[in-house]
Design a protein around this motif. Structure first.
Motif, PDB file in Angstrom:
ATOM      1  N   GLY A  53       0.789  -1.222   0.000  1.00 38.75           N
ATOM      2  CA  GLY A  53       0.000   0.000   0.000  1.00 38.75           C
ATOM      3  C   GLY A  53       0.818   1.266   0.000  1.00 38.75           C
ATOM      4  N   LEU A  54       2.048   1.197  -0.502  1.00 41.70           N
ATOM      5  CA  LEU A  54       2.920   2.367  -0.472  1.00 41.70           C
ATOM      6  C   LEU A  54       2.657   3.342  -1.612  1.00 41.70           C
ATOM      7  CD1 LEU A  54       6.252   0.632   0.609  1.00 41.70           C
ATOM      8  CD2 LEU A  54       4.574   1.827   2.027  1.00 41.70           C
ATOM      9  N   ASP A  55       1.814   2.938  -2.571  1.00 45.23           N
ATOM     10  CA  ASP A  55       1.391   3.829  -3.650  1.00 45.23           C
ATOM     11  C   ASP A  55      -0.102   3.634  -3.889  1.00 45.23           C
ATOM     12  OD1 ASP A  55       3.926   5.048  -4.478  1.00 45.23           O
ATOM     13  OD2 ASP A  55       4.467   3.031  -5.128  1.00 45.23           O
ATOM     14  N   SER A  56      -0.771   4.691  -4.325  1.00 47.12           N
ATOM     15  CA  SER A  56      -2.193   4.625  -4.642  1.00 47.12           C
ATOM     16  C   SER A  56      -2.402   4.056  -6.033  1.00 47.12           C
ATOM     17  CB  SER A  56      -2.803   6.026  -4.574  1.00 47.12           C
ATOM     18  OG  SER A  56      -2.266   6.835  -5.612  1.00 47.12           O
ATOM     19  N   SER A  57      -3.661   3.801  -6.380  1.00 44.55           N
ATOM     20  CA  SER A  57      -3.972   3.313  -7.732  1.00 44.55           C
ATOM     21  C   SER A  57      -3.476   4.285  -8.796  1.00 44.55           C
ATOM     22  CB  SER A  57      -5.479   3.113  -7.885  1.00 44.55           C
ATOM     23  OG  SER A  57      -5.925   2.019  -7.136  1.00 44.55           O
ATOM     24  N   SER A  58      -3.697   5.569  -8.587  1.00 45.88           N
ATOM     25  CA  SER A  58      -3.271   6.556  -9.583  1.00 45.88           C
ATOM     26  C   SER A  58      -1.755   6.611  -9.684  1.00 45.88           C
ATOM     27  CB  SER A  58      -3.841   7.935  -9.247  1.00 45.88           C
ATOM     28  OG  SER A  58      -3.418   8.369  -7.968  1.00 45.88           O
ATOM     29  N   ILE A  60       0.257   4.041  -9.112  1.00 47.01           N
ATOM     30  CA  ILE A  60       0.627   2.819  -9.835  1.00 47.01           C
ATOM     31  C   ILE A  60       0.459   3.033 -11.336  1.00 47.01           C
ATOM     32  CG2 ILE A  60      -0.033   0.412 -10.264  1.00 47.01           C
ATOM     33  CD1 ILE A  60      -0.801   0.269  -7.253  1.00 47.01           C
ATOM     34  N   HIS A  61      -0.660   3.638 -11.713  1.00 54.91           N
ATOM     35  CA  HIS A  61      -0.923   3.916 -13.125  1.00 54.91           C
ATOM     36  C   HIS A  61       0.171   4.799 -13.714  1.00 54.91           C
ATOM     37  CE1 HIS A  61      -3.339   6.241 -16.292  1.00 54.91           C
ATOM     38  NE2 HIS A  61      -3.112   5.051 -16.810  1.00 54.91           N
ATOM     39  N   ARG A  62       0.528   5.862 -13.001  1.00 58.01           N
ATOM     40  CA  ARG A  62       1.559   6.774 -13.504  1.00 58.01           C
ATOM     41  C   ARG A  62       2.911   6.074 -13.625  1.00 58.01           C
ATOM     42  NH1 ARG A  62      -1.188  10.623 -10.231  1.00 58.01           N
ATOM     43  NH2 ARG A  62       0.253  10.292  -8.499  1.00 58.01           N
ATOM     44  N   THR A  63       3.230   5.217 -12.680  1.00 66.55           N
ATOM     45  CA  THR A  63       4.505   4.496 -12.732  1.00 66.55           C
ATOM     46  C   THR A  63       4.566   3.578 -13.949  1.00 66.55           C
ATOM     47  OG1 THR A  63       4.788   4.567 -10.326  1.00 66.55           O
ATOM     48  CG2 THR A  63       5.992   2.855 -11.510  1.00 66.55           C
ATOM     49  N   ILE A  64       3.469   2.873 -14.222  1.00 62.13           N
ATOM     50  CA  ILE A  64       3.454   1.960 -15.363  1.00 62.13           C
ATOM     51  C   ILE A  64       3.476   2.736 -16.672  1.00 62.13           C
ATOM     52  CG2 ILE A  64       2.057   0.194 -16.540  1.00 62.13           C
ATOM     53  CD1 ILE A  64       1.286  -0.853 -13.776  1.00 62.13           C
ATOM     54  N   GLN A  65       2.846   3.900 -16.691  1.00 61.37           N
ATOM     55  CA  GLN A  65       2.963   4.770 -17.867  1.00 61.37           C
ATOM     56  C   GLN A  65       4.422   5.168 -18.093  1.00 61.37           C
ATOM     57  OE1 GLN A  65       0.087   7.875 -16.764  1.00 61.37           O
ATOM     58  NE2 GLN A  65      -1.087   7.364 -18.609  1.00 61.37           N
ATOM     59  N   LYS A  66       5.086   5.548 -17.015  1.00 64.26           N
ATOM     60  CA  LYS A  66       6.464   6.025 -17.116  1.00 64.26           C
ATOM     61  C   LYS A  66       7.439   4.909 -17.445  1.00 64.26           C
ATOM     62  CE  LYS A  66      10.131   8.188 -14.353  1.00 64.26           C
ATOM     63  NZ  LYS A  66      10.505   8.701 -13.005  1.00 64.26           N
ATOM     64  N   GLU A  67       7.333   3.790 -16.759  1.00 62.02           N
ATOM     65  CA  GLU A  67       8.321   2.726 -16.887  1.00 62.02           C
ATOM     66  C   GLU A  67       8.105   1.842 -18.118  1.00 62.02           C
ATOM     67  OE1 GLU A  67      10.938   2.639 -15.004  1.00 62.02           O
ATOM     68  OE2 GLU A  67      10.233   4.261 -13.724  1.00 62.02           O
ATOM     69  N   LEU A  68       6.841   1.670 -18.520  1.00 59.27           N
ATOM     70  CA  LEU A  68       6.547   0.748 -19.619  1.00 59.27           C
ATOM     71  C   LEU A  68       5.904   1.430 -20.819  1.00 59.27           C
ATOM     72  CD1 LEU A  68       5.198  -2.292 -17.558  1.00 59.27           C
ATOM     73  CD2 LEU A  68       7.332  -2.211 -18.851  1.00 59.27           C
ATOM     74  N   ASN A 109      -2.463  -8.048  -1.994  1.00 53.59           N
ATOM     75  CA  ASN A 109      -2.694  -7.405  -3.280  1.00 53.59           C
ATOM     76  C   ASN A 109      -2.706  -5.895  -3.125  1.00 53.59           C
ATOM     77  OD1 ASN A 109      -3.058  -8.876  -5.928  1.00 53.59           O
ATOM     78  ND2 ASN A 109      -4.168 -10.262  -4.559  1.00 53.59           N
ATOM     79  N   ASP A 110      -2.743  -5.223  -4.259  1.00 54.43           N
ATOM     80  CA  ASP A 110      -2.506  -3.792  -4.343  1.00 54.43           C
ATOM     81  C   ASP A 110      -3.788  -2.975  -4.476  1.00 54.43           C
ATOM     82  OD1 ASP A 110      -3.156  -3.566  -7.379  1.00 54.43           O
ATOM     83  OD2 ASP A 110      -1.750  -5.227  -7.213  1.00 54.43           O
ATOM     84  N   PRO A 111      -3.690  -1.648  -4.328  1.00 52.53           N
ATOM     85  CA  PRO A 111      -4.883  -0.791  -4.434  1.00 52.53           C
ATOM     86  C   PRO A 111      -5.544  -0.836  -5.805  1.00 52.53           C
ATOM     87  CG  PRO A 111      -3.074   0.413  -3.399  1.00 52.53           C
ATOM     88  CD  PRO A 111      -2.503  -0.874  -3.922  1.00 52.53           C
ATOM     89  N   LEU A 112      -4.777  -1.061  -6.856  1.00 56.22           N
ATOM     90  CA  LEU A 112      -5.348  -1.114  -8.197  1.00 56.22           C
ATOM     91  C   LEU A 112      -6.377  -2.234  -8.293  1.00 56.22           C
ATOM     92  CD1 LEU A 112      -4.847   0.432 -10.927  1.00 56.22           C
ATOM     93  CD2 LEU A 112      -3.466  -1.545 -11.595  1.00 56.22           C
ATOM     94  N   LEU A 113      -6.042  -3.391  -7.757  1.00 55.09           N
ATOM     95  CA  LEU A 113      -6.975  -4.516  -7.770  1.00 55.09           C
ATOM     96  C   LEU A 113      -8.130  -4.287  -6.804  1.00 55.09           C
ATOM     97  CD1 LEU A 113      -7.597  -7.360  -8.889  1.00 55.09           C
ATOM     98  CD2 LEU A 113      -6.415  -8.262  -6.874  1.00 55.09           C
ATOM     99  N   LEU A 114      -7.834  -3.764  -5.632  1.00 61.74           N
ATOM    100  CA  LEU A 114      -8.883  -3.510  -4.640  1.00 61.74           C
ATOM    101  C   LEU A 114      -9.941  -2.571  -5.193  1.00 61.74           C
ATOM    102  CD1 LEU A 114     -10.110  -3.644  -1.813  1.00 61.74           C
ATOM    103  CD2 LEU A 114      -8.449  -1.918  -1.086  1.00 61.74           C
ATOM    104  N   ASP A 115      -9.520  -1.518  -5.865  1.00 58.86           N
ATOM    105  CA  ASP A 115     -10.467  -0.562  -6.435  1.00 58.86           C
ATOM    106  C   ASP A 115     -11.269  -1.177  -7.580  1.00 58.86           C
ATOM    107  OD1 ASP A 115      -9.495   1.304  -4.663  1.00 58.86           O
ATOM    108  OD2 ASP A 115      -8.251   2.360  -6.117  1.00 58.86           O
ATOM    109  N   ALA A 116     -10.644  -2.095  -8.321  1.00 59.62           N
ATOM    110  CA  ALA A 116     -11.281  -2.662  -9.507  1.00 59.62           C
ATOM    111  C   ALA A 116     -12.216  -3.821  -9.200  1.00 59.62           C
ATOM    112  CB  ALA A 116     -10.205  -3.133 -10.487  1.00 59.62           C
ATOM    113  N   LEU A 117     -11.970  -4.539  -8.113  1.00 57.31           N
ATOM    114  CA  LEU A 117     -12.654  -5.813  -7.865  1.00 57.31           C
ATOM    115  C   LEU A 117     -14.181  -5.715  -7.891  1.00 57.31           C
ATOM    116  CD1 LEU A 117     -11.330  -8.636  -7.299  1.00 57.31           C
ATOM    117  CD2 LEU A 117     -12.079  -8.333  -4.946  1.00 57.31           C
ATOM    118  N   PRO A 118     -14.801  -4.745  -7.218  1.00 58.33           N
ATOM    119  CA  PRO A 118     -16.268  -4.713  -7.221  1.00 58.33           C
ATOM    120  C   PRO A 118     -16.882  -4.537  -8.608  1.00 58.33           C
ATOM    121  CG  PRO A 118     -15.396  -3.384  -5.425  1.00 58.33           C
ATOM    122  CD  PRO A 118     -14.233  -3.738  -6.305  1.00 58.33           C
TER     123      PRO A 118
END
Length: 200
Positions: A53-58, A60-68, A109-118
């Motif tokens: 939980g050291l990063d929020s969903s947003s 995580i999104h920004r990191t994947i945009q930057k790195e990949l 698991n991470d915030p990205l999955l937690l936010d998406a699951l419902p």
């Protein structure tokens, strides 16, 4: 025993976990190989960081945009993230069968999955009274604090809880705290284990 709550692990129990699906889909979206995705996210330690939980969903999104170079919005990333999970209908039936006992997911698991699951896996999220993710708890299994926080949140004592996981080290850690723990093998065996454990 007379439990108050049953905790189910997500990947490997409630859902079959296929990491390769996530790697392939994210690689295709970013124009890189699955091996590059694995190196950037898993080998680098980012996934472990996000599970804590050291990063929020947003973030995580920004990191994947930057790195990949991911080109999509956060919803598109969540859809790719959830492709790794294949709900097991037989296990979901067992979740339903233990009612009126309370149930909870207890997962690393991470915030990205937690936010998406419902929204993206509603057949999973709707089955549980609580979604207890390591990113909210601040630690991962088999750390004892995961289990002590989980039983506290569900207003139960360790002796009033059952925990189901596919990893032997997590099962052992729960048992050391006085939680009745089941090592998951398959849905059929789990059904027999639950029938033997729960009062008729």
């Amino acid at each position: 025993m007379h439990p108050k709550v049953i905790f189910f692990d997500l990947g490997g129990v409630v859902c079959r976990f296929h990491r390769e699906r996530r790697l392939a889909a994210l690689g295709e979206a970013c124009g890189v190989t699955p091996e590059q995705v694995e190196s950037e996210l898993y080998a680098s330690g980012l996934i472990s960081r996000w599970d804590l939980g050291l990063d929020s969903s947003s973030e995580i999104h920004r990191t994947i945009q930057k790195e990949l170079g991911f080109p999509g919005n956060i919803r598109a990333l969540q859809e790719i993230w959830c492709r790794a999970f294949d709900p097991d209908p037989e296990v979901l039936m067992l979740v339903d069968s233990v009612r009126p006992l309370r149930t909870a997911l207890l997962t690393d698991n991470d915030p990205l999955l937690l936010d998406a699951l419902p929204d993206l896996l509603p057949q999973v999220a709707s089955r549980f009274d609580a979604l207890l993710f390591s990113c909210r708890l601040g630690s991962t299994k088999p750390e004892p604090t995961v289990f002590t926080q989980a039983v506290d949140i569900m207003s139960a004592a360790p002796g009033e809880a059952v925990f189901i996981d596919d990893r032997a080290d997590n099962v052992a850690a729960a048992r050391e705290l006085g939680i009745a723990a089941i090592h998951f093998r398959d849905a059929s065996a789990l059904g027999a284990d639950l029938a033997a454990l729960l009062p008729r």
